[in-house]
Each structure stands twice: as C-alpha cells, then as structure tokens.
Enzyme design. Structure first.
Site, PDB file in Angstrom:
ATOM      1  N   SER A  16      -1.490  26.939  -4.476  1.00 44.81           N
ATOM      2  CA  SER A  16      -1.826  25.694  -5.171  1.00 44.81           C
ATOM      3  C   SER A  16      -0.801  25.366  -6.256  1.00 44.81           C
ATOM      4  O   SER A  16      -0.167  26.259  -6.833  1.00 44.81           O
ATOM      5  CB  SER A  16      -3.219  25.807  -5.796  1.00 44.81           C
ATOM      6  OG  SER A  16      -4.160  26.151  -4.810  1.00 44.81           O
TER       7      SER A  16
HETATM    8  N1  SAM Z   1      -5.524  29.895  -4.704  1.00 46.75           N
HETATM    9  C1  SAM Z   1      -4.598  30.254  -3.671  1.00 46.75           C
HETATM   10  C2  SAM Z   1      -3.254  30.617  -4.224  1.00 46.75           C
HETATM   11  O1  SAM Z   1      -3.075  30.586  -5.465  1.00 46.75           O
HETATM   12  O2  SAM Z   1      -2.379  30.935  -3.438  1.00 46.75           O
HETATM   13  C3  SAM Z   1      -4.441  29.142  -2.700  1.00 46.75           C
HETATM   14  C4  SAM Z   1      -5.496  29.118  -1.712  1.00 46.75           C
HETATM   15  S1  SAM Z   1      -5.172  28.079  -0.336  1.00 46.75           S
HETATM   16  C5  SAM Z   1      -5.081  26.483  -1.040  1.00 46.75           C
HETATM   17  C6  SAM Z   1      -6.785  28.132   0.447  1.00 46.75           C
HETATM   18  C7  SAM Z   1      -7.064  29.422   1.124  1.00 46.75           C
HETATM   19  O3  SAM Z   1      -8.425  29.417   1.536  1.00 46.75           O
HETATM   20  C8  SAM Z   1      -6.234  29.652   2.379  1.00 46.75           C
HETATM   21  O4  SAM Z   1      -5.542  30.859   2.302  1.00 46.75           O
HETATM   22  C9  SAM Z   1      -7.274  29.672   3.505  1.00 46.75           C
HETATM   23  O5  SAM Z   1      -6.965  30.540   4.563  1.00 46.75           O
HETATM   24  C10 SAM Z   1      -8.511  30.126   2.762  1.00 46.75           C
HETATM   25  N2  SAM Z   1      -9.784  29.803   3.407  1.00 46.75           N
HETATM   26  C11 SAM Z   1     -10.146  28.676   4.068  1.00 46.75           C
HETATM   27  N3  SAM Z   1     -11.414  28.784   4.501  1.00 46.75           N
HETATM   28  C12 SAM Z   1     -11.876  30.002   4.082  1.00 46.75           C
HETATM   29  C13 SAM Z   1     -13.108  30.686   4.210  1.00 46.75           C
HETATM   30  N4  SAM Z   1     -14.168  30.173   4.856  1.00 46.75           N
HETATM   31  N5  SAM Z   1     -13.217  31.913   3.665  1.00 46.75           N
HETATM   32  C14 SAM Z   1     -12.180  32.468   3.025  1.00 46.75           C
HETATM   33  N6  SAM Z   1     -10.976  31.875   2.868  1.00 46.75           N
HETATM   34  C15 SAM Z   1     -10.825  30.648   3.389  1.00 46.75           C
END
Ligand code: SAM
Length: 217
Positions: free
Chosen positions: A65
C-alpha cells in the site's frame, strides 16, 4: 532496526512531504514510519521507488500500500502498546512491521502462501518476535486468538465480514476499505456495549478481499 542506512533520508522526506502535510499527526506513527526500512519489503527492482507516494507491485498480482494509506489506517486504529491486533492481508509485511512496532502482539493472515512466507522471512530478519503468521482466508477472521482490540483489513471488502465483527473486543476498532471491487471508502467501525458505530473516511483503491465473506475471486 534503528541503524542508519542509505534510505534514512528518503524515509524522512516521505514523512515530511507525504504524511505530515496531509494531516497525519500521531507521533508514534510518524516516528515508526521514519524507521521501518520499506525498501526491504518491495522487489529489488523497485527499491529506488519504495518511498514514493504510491502503491507498488509485490508479485502475485498484489501490492504494497501507498505510505500515506498505511499511515492513515494505522492512525485511525488509535493503537496503544497493550493492543492485540488482527491484520487481514499480510501482503509484503510492511504494514505488519508498522503495527508490530506499536503494539504487543499482531496476528496477520494472508491467503497467498508465498507472500506470507516472504513477509515472515523479512520480519524475522528484522528481529520482530511479536508477530503470528497465518495462511488462510482472513475474511473468516482468526477465532483461535479472539478477541482482538483492533482489526485492520488491507484489502477491499464488500462489507465488514460478520465473523470479524464478532471477534472484536468491546471497545475495539476495525479499520477497513469497504465498497465495490474497484473503489472503496475507508471505514472505521467501533464496537461498544450498545452495538457498532461507523465513521466514513477517505476514498481509496485496494486489491479485493477474496474469500467466503469477501469477493469470489
Ligand atoms: N498491507 C500490505 C502491505 O503493506 O504490503 C498490503 C496488502 S495488499 C493491498 C492486500 C493483501 O490482502 C494481498 O496480499 C492479498 O493477497 C491479501 N488478501 C486478499 N484477500 C484475502 C483474504 N481473504 N485473506 C487473507 N488475505 C487476503
């Protein structure tokens, strides 16, 4: 951590030009973001852009993000050092590092195993000992360690998943992007004796929360 590295200057510029002018004022959040080496959480080819005002790809179609979004979400969580936090969407592990620097314990769930393993490796190499890594569908929460004082969802959800509301402690706060697949609003939900209250914050764009209480894929 705390050692001077080549990116220290860029981190200070990031805080001074992207976060403070946009209203981030929590000193603990600002100080933490001056220290976490964000360039270690992005693919090597992107290290030079790690402190820019943008999200970046981390592989598997996912993103780290934008620094400002990490700061807003962290500030809205109103963290105290005793907090137990549940994070849905470990991604690169950068947000996890910010959280784990500010609270007692973090449970972080990622659905893509390779991302979880990579984040675990970096965070352990940085010396973090208060993070629990889980691979699975975070839209179900993580009942094994409930209740949580704070929950942060770092992927866009159609609504706050019901299991996560149930796993939140009374007095607890959830921060999450809620909306459609391509654009969301940052939502802050507070749980009181009387029920839940909701505050709407800034517009945002996150990759989708994929799971039983999220999007189909
Ligand atoms: N906060 C993170 C960082 O600083 O790198 C960024 C996160 S990224 C925007 C969103 C993440 O949520 C992705 O890695 C994705 O695979 C994960 N994700 C999506 N659906 C999910 C779920 N149901 N359970 C766990 N993780 C999930």
């Amino acid at each position: 951590m705390g050692t001077i590295d080549d990116y220290k200057y860029q981190r200070d510029v990031m805080v001074d030009t992207q976060l403070i002018p946009r209203g981030i004022s929590d000193k603990r959040v600002l100080d933490t973001m001056r220290t976490i080496p964000r360039h270690l959480f992005v693919p090597k080819d992107y290290a030079h852009s790690a402190y820019n005002d943008m999200a970046l790809p981390i592989g598997e179609g996912q993103t780290i993000s934008q620094p400002y979004m990490v700061a807003v979400m962290t500030e809205k969580l109103a963290l105290t050092p005793e907090c137990k936090v549940l994070e849905i969407g470990t991604g690169s592990g950068y947000q996890t590092a910010v959280l784990a620097s500010l609270v007692k314990e973090v449970y972080t769930i990622e659905r893509i195993e390779s991302l979880s393993k990579k984040a675990e490796q970096i965070l352990k190499s940085l010396g973090f000992k208060n993070i629990h890594f889980i691979v699975g569908d975070g839209s179900l929460g993580y009942p094994d360690a409930k209740p949580y004082d704070r929950v942060i969802i770092t992927a866009g959800a159609p609504a706050i998943p019901q299991p996560i509301k149930e796993q939140l402690a009374e007095g607890g706060i959830i921060v999450a992007p809620v909306g459609d697949r391509y654009s969301q609003t940052l939502v802050v939900v507070r749980k009181t004796k009387e029920g839940f209250s909701t505050e709407y914050s800034t517009g945002c764009v996150f990759v989708p929360l994929v799971g039983r209480h999220g999007w189909v894929s």
